[in-house]
Design a protein around this motif. Structure first.
Motif, short mmCIF file in Angstrom:
data_model
loop_
_atom_site.label_atom_id
_atom_site.label_comp_id
_atom_site.label_asym_id
_atom_site.label_seq_id
_atom_site.Cartn_x
_atom_site.Cartn_y
_atom_site.Cartn_z
N THR A 59 0.79 -1.11 0.09
CA THR A 59 -0.12 0.11 -0.01
C THR A 59 0.92 1.18 0.04
N LEU A 60 1.90 1.31 0.73
CA LEU A 60 2.84 2.35 0.64
C LEU A 60 3.33 2.38 -0.57
N ALA A 61 3.94 1.46 -1.18
CA ALA A 61 4.48 1.75 -2.75
C ALA A 61 3.23 2.25 -3.42
N ARG A 62 2.01 1.77 -3.39
CA ARG A 62 0.83 2.54 -4.37
C ARG A 62 0.83 4.06 -3.81
N GLN A 63 0.90 4.49 -2.72
CA GLN A 63 0.98 5.49 -2.22
C GLN A 63 1.98 6.65 -2.27
N GLY A 64 2.99 6.40 -3.17
CA GLY A 64 4.31 7.07 -3.33
C GLY A 64 5.35 6.71 -2.41
N HIS A 65 5.72 5.52 -1.79
CA HIS A 65 6.92 5.19 -1.42
C HIS A 65 7.11 3.83 -1.86
N PRO A 66 7.81 3.78 -3.26
CA PRO A 66 8.05 2.24 -3.76
C PRO A 66 9.40 1.83 -3.22
N ASN A 67 10.21 2.38 -2.73
CA ASN A 67 11.52 1.98 -2.45
C ASN A 67 11.80 1.72 -0.99
N LEU A 68 10.65 1.61 -0.22
CA LEU A 68 10.69 0.87 1.27
C LEU A 68 10.57 -0.48 0.92
N ARG A 69 11.23 -1.08 1.98
CA ARG A 69 11.23 -2.60 2.17
C ARG A 69 10.70 -2.94 3.63
N PRO A 70 10.32 -4.18 3.87
CA PRO A 70 10.02 -4.42 5.23
C PRO A 70 10.95 -4.14 6.17
N GLN A 71 12.45 -4.51 6.10
CA GLN A 71 13.34 -4.53 6.83
C GLN A 71 13.46 -2.61 7.30
N HIS A 72 13.15 -1.84 6.44
CA HIS A 72 13.13 -0.60 6.98
C HIS A 72 12.07 -0.26 8.07
N GLY A 73 11.13 -1.10 8.24
CA GLY A 73 10.27 -1.11 9.47
C GLY A 73 11.09 -1.07 10.84
N ALA A 74 12.23 -1.94 10.91
CA ALA A 74 12.93 -1.62 12.16
C ALA A 74 13.52 -0.29 12.71
N VAL A 75 13.41 0.64 11.73
CA VAL A 75 13.72 2.07 11.99
C VAL A 75 12.48 2.82 12.11
N LEU A 76 11.89 2.63 11.04
CA LEU A 76 10.46 3.51 10.57
C LEU A 76 9.47 3.42 11.79
N ALA A 77 9.33 2.08 12.09
CA ALA A 77 8.26 1.62 13.27
C ALA A 77 8.56 2.24 14.56
N TYR A 78 9.84 2.53 14.78
CA TYR A 78 9.99 3.09 16.20
C TYR A 78 10.47 4.53 16.02
N LEU A 79 10.56 5.20 14.99
CA LEU A 79 11.16 6.58 15.12
C LEU A 79 10.35 7.53 15.52
N ASP A 80 10.84 8.39 16.54
CA ASP A 80 10.11 9.46 16.96
C ASP A 80 10.13 10.81 15.94
N VAL A 81 9.15 11.48 15.96
CA VAL A 81 8.91 12.74 15.18
C VAL A 81 9.87 13.53 15.27
N GLU A 82 10.33 13.77 16.53
CA GLU A 82 11.36 14.70 16.88
C GLU A 82 13.00 14.00 16.79
N GLY A 83 12.91 12.94 16.37
CA GLY A 83 14.21 12.15 16.10
C GLY A 83 14.31 11.15 17.33
N SER A 84 15.27 10.20 17.14
CA SER A 84 15.63 9.12 17.98
C SER A 84 17.03 8.76 17.79
N ARG A 85 17.66 8.46 18.65
CA ARG A 85 19.04 7.78 18.69
C ARG A 85 18.99 6.32 18.23
N ALA A 86 20.18 6.14 17.53
CA ALA A 86 20.13 4.89 16.96
C ALA A 86 20.30 3.77 17.77
N THR A 87 21.02 3.93 18.92
CA THR A 87 20.93 3.05 19.90
C THR A 87 19.47 2.47 20.39
#
Length: 151
Positions: free
Chosen positions: A31-59
């Motif tokens: 669905t994200l690919a159809r909505q304009g985000h075709p380059n994302l992969r499920p692995q990216h969810g390890a970052v994107l799912a937990y990312l705070d709007v104001e930013g997060s530390r990698a650790t």
């Protein structure tokens, strides 16, 4: 009865959890690919799912996602190259960096939240609001207990 046949007929917790994860990821990223985000992969969810709007530390992203810091670092590099995140100084500790969403990243986060809300709504309609809420409580409890095993 062969093991594969038995697992198909009566899947264990790991198989059920994996099937659920992969099915949700498939719908989300298709669905994200159809909505304009075709380059994302499920692995990216390890970052994107937990990312705070104001930013997060990698650790923190690594700890929350359960991934190794090196894996999260590679994913951040990929997402930065794709324009979804940027690294910036942490205002609370100038030596540290925050990973923050760009406008493209914020768009993805908003769309992902809406897609996941629609998936949950569909299941709540099918199971009934109380049944789905009960399922989520039990799933959270099983998840918490399993994660505590490592502690």
């Amino acid at each position: 009865m062969r093991r594969s046949e038995r697992k198909r007929r009566k899947p264990d917790l790991g198989i059920l959890a994996g099937r659920l994860l992969f099915a949700v990821q498939d719908e989300l990223f298709d669905t994200l690919a159809r909505q304009g985000h075709p380059n994302l992969r499920p692995q990216h969810g390890a970052v994107l799912a937990y990312l705070d709007v104001e930013g997060s530390r990698a650790t923190n992203l690594a700890r929350q996602s359960g991934q190794h810091k090196q894996v999260v670092g590679k994913l951040i590099d990929e997402l930065e190259a794709l324009g979804y995140v940027e690294r910036r100084p942490d205002p609370s500790d100038r030596r540290a960096k925050l990973v923050a969403p760009t406008p493209l990243g914020l768009d993805q986060m908003t769309r992902a939240d809406a897609i996941l809300a629609a998936i949950e709504h569909r299941h709540a309609q099918a199971l009934g609001a109380d049944g789905y809420a009960h399922f989520k409580r039990l799933l959270q409890e099983v998840t918490d207990r399993q994660r505590a095993w490592r502690s």
